[in-house]
Every structure is written in structure tokens, then in C-alpha cells.
Scaffold this motif. Structure first.
Motif, mmCIF file in Angstrom:
data_model
loop_
_atom_site.group_PDB
_atom_site.id
_atom_site.type_symbol
_atom_site.label_atom_id
_atom_site.label_comp_id
_atom_site.label_asym_id
_atom_site.label_seq_id
_atom_site.Cartn_x
_atom_site.Cartn_y
_atom_site.Cartn_z
ATOM 1 N N PHE A 77 0.838 -1.192 0.000
ATOM 2 C CA PHE A 77 0.000 0.000 0.000
ATOM 3 C C PHE A 77 0.875 1.244 0.000
ATOM 4 N N HIS A 78 0.401 2.310 -0.667
ATOM 5 C CA HIS A 78 1.029 3.618 -0.528
ATOM 6 C C HIS A 78 0.003 4.707 -0.822
ATOM 7 N N SER A 79 0.277 5.907 -0.348
ATOM 8 C CA SER A 79 -0.619 7.045 -0.503
ATOM 9 C C SER A 79 -0.052 8.011 -1.538
ATOM 10 N N THR A 80 -0.929 8.635 -2.318
ATOM 11 C CA THR A 80 -0.482 9.634 -3.286
ATOM 12 C C THR A 80 -0.282 10.997 -2.634
ATOM 13 N N PHE A 102 -5.301 9.407 -2.850
ATOM 14 C CA PHE A 102 -5.600 8.059 -3.318
ATOM 15 C C PHE A 102 -4.691 7.088 -2.579
ATOM 16 N N ILE A 103 -5.267 5.985 -2.123
ATOM 17 C CA ILE A 103 -4.476 4.893 -1.571
ATOM 18 C C ILE A 103 -4.378 3.849 -2.671
ATOM 19 N N ILE A 104 -3.136 3.509 -3.028
ATOM 20 C CA ILE A 104 -2.880 2.546 -4.105
ATOM 21 C C ILE A 104 -2.437 1.238 -3.470
ATOM 22 N N ALA A 105 -3.082 0.151 -3.885
ATOM 23 C CA ALA A 105 -2.703 -1.188 -3.446
ATOM 24 C C ALA A 105 -2.137 -1.924 -4.655
ATOM 25 N N ARG A 106 -0.893 -2.407 -4.530
ATOM 26 C CA ARG A 106 -0.254 -3.148 -5.630
ATOM 27 C C ARG A 106 -0.185 -4.622 -5.263
ATOM 28 N N VAL A 107 -0.708 -5.441 -6.168
ATOM 29 C CA VAL A 107 -0.664 -6.884 -5.966
ATOM 30 C C VAL A 107 -0.691 -7.559 -7.342
#
Length: 189
Positions: A77-80, A102-107
Motif C-alpha cells: 500500500f502507498h498514498s499519493t 488516493f491509496i494505491i494497493a499493488r498486488v
């Protein structure tokens, strides 16, 4: 001459049908545009890879837990905009100050987004004299709030957030924005 009039009447009727179709398409598109479906990139299937929320309203200093459905793998997870909202490695979102992020979840090479809107009330405590007025407002990306006074005999509030002191006493004004209650304590002397 009679055949010419018949031809003109016949040509006018298709235009009416086309106009009705265009108007109905405009109405349907405007309804779709104002719904939440417009902002989704696609339809979420029950067993597909997606976040538990696509948009979250948070009050300042509030927390919320994001997680990914349909997977049992490590998610990053990371925040913009980490000044507005931060996120830890478990997906717990922290609202720091008013604004949007925006919170981005990478998977598995995919990016999943959740829009976070942090809101706050402009005054948490008011001291008023009888007859005084004060305009409450919402800080952050919120356009409309529903205001309510717990004791209208002490102070009333209109739909625009204007508080009017009526009689001495205490009351609380609650501003509801998308299910979030923001409270202002009012003391009238």
C-alpha cells in the motif's frame, strides 16, 4: 399536390422519433454520470481482485482499514498524498488533514485505487450570546452537509450551517457528510 403533403407529413414523423431518442439518451447519460457507477472502471465481480472500498470519507484523525478481496498474497500500500492520508503495510489508513488522496494497493502487477476524502468542521466549540449568529462550514472536499441541532430551543441551525443563538444553555450541532458526523458544541449565554 395531395401526394406532396403526404410526403411532408411522413418526413416529419422520423424527426420526432430521433428527437425523443436523443433526449432519452441525454437523460440516461446524466443519471449514469451522477451515479457511483460512472466512477468505477468496471463491474466488480464477486470473486475478482478488488478493494473493500473504492471511496472513503474520513473525519480528521480517524482511521479506516482497507483490504483486498479475492487474494491471499502480500499487498503493498502507498498514498499519493501522505500529508492528507497515510497508510501502513497492513492497509490501515490514517486521516491527517483535510483534503483528497488516493491509496494505491499493488498486488500481482495490478494497481487498485481507493479515493480518500478527509473532512473536518471549521469550529468544534462555539460561545455565543443570545441573538448572535455564526456560520459553520465543512473543511475539505465536501459539498453538502446536513446540519441538526440537539436542542433547537437553545440554538437553531439552517441547511447552510448558520447557527442562531435563541436561549441560554448548551447544545450540540451535528453536521452529517456521507455518514460521517462532525460535532460542534455550542454554549449560549
Amino acid at each position: 399536390m395531395g401526394g406532396l403533403n403526404c410526403k411532408r407529413r411522413f418526413l416529419k414523423k422520423p424527426y420526432k422519433g430521433i428527437i425523443i431518442i436523443l433526449i432519452s439518451l441525454i437523460v440516461i447519460f446524466s443519471l449514469y454520470r451522477n451515479s457511483g457507477l460512472f466512477y468505477r472502471k468496471g463491474i466488480i465481480l464477486p470473486f475478482s481482485l478488488h478493494l473493500n472500498r473504492q471511496e472513503v470519507y474520513l473525519a480528521k484523525d480517524e482511521e479506516f482499514r482497507l483490504f483486498v478481496y479475492g487474494i491471499n498474497k502480500r499487498v503493498k500500500f502507498h498514498s499519493t498524498n501522505f500529508r492528507v492520508a497515510g497508510v501502513n503495510f497492513n492497509g490501515r489508513v490514517y486521516a491527517y488533514q483535510t483534503g483528497k488522496a488516493f491509496i494505491i494497493a499493488r498486488v500481482d502487477g495490478k494497481r487498485l485505487k481507493c479515493r480518500v476524502k478527509v473532512i473536518d468542521i471549521n469550529k468544534e466549540r462555539l460561545n455565543l450570546e443570545v441573538g448572535d449568529t455564526y456560520r459553520l462550514g465543512i473543511k475539505g472536499p465536501a459539498f453538502f452537509a446536513k446540519y441538526k441541532s440537539s436542542n433547537p430551543n437553545v440554538a437553531t441551525v439552517n441547511i447552510f450551517g448558520k447557527v442562531k443563538a435563541k436561549n441560554p444553555g448548551n447544545t450540540t450541532i451535528t453536521a452529517n457528510v456521507k455518514g460521517k458526523n462532525l460535532i460542534c458544541n455550542v454554549v449560549v449565554r
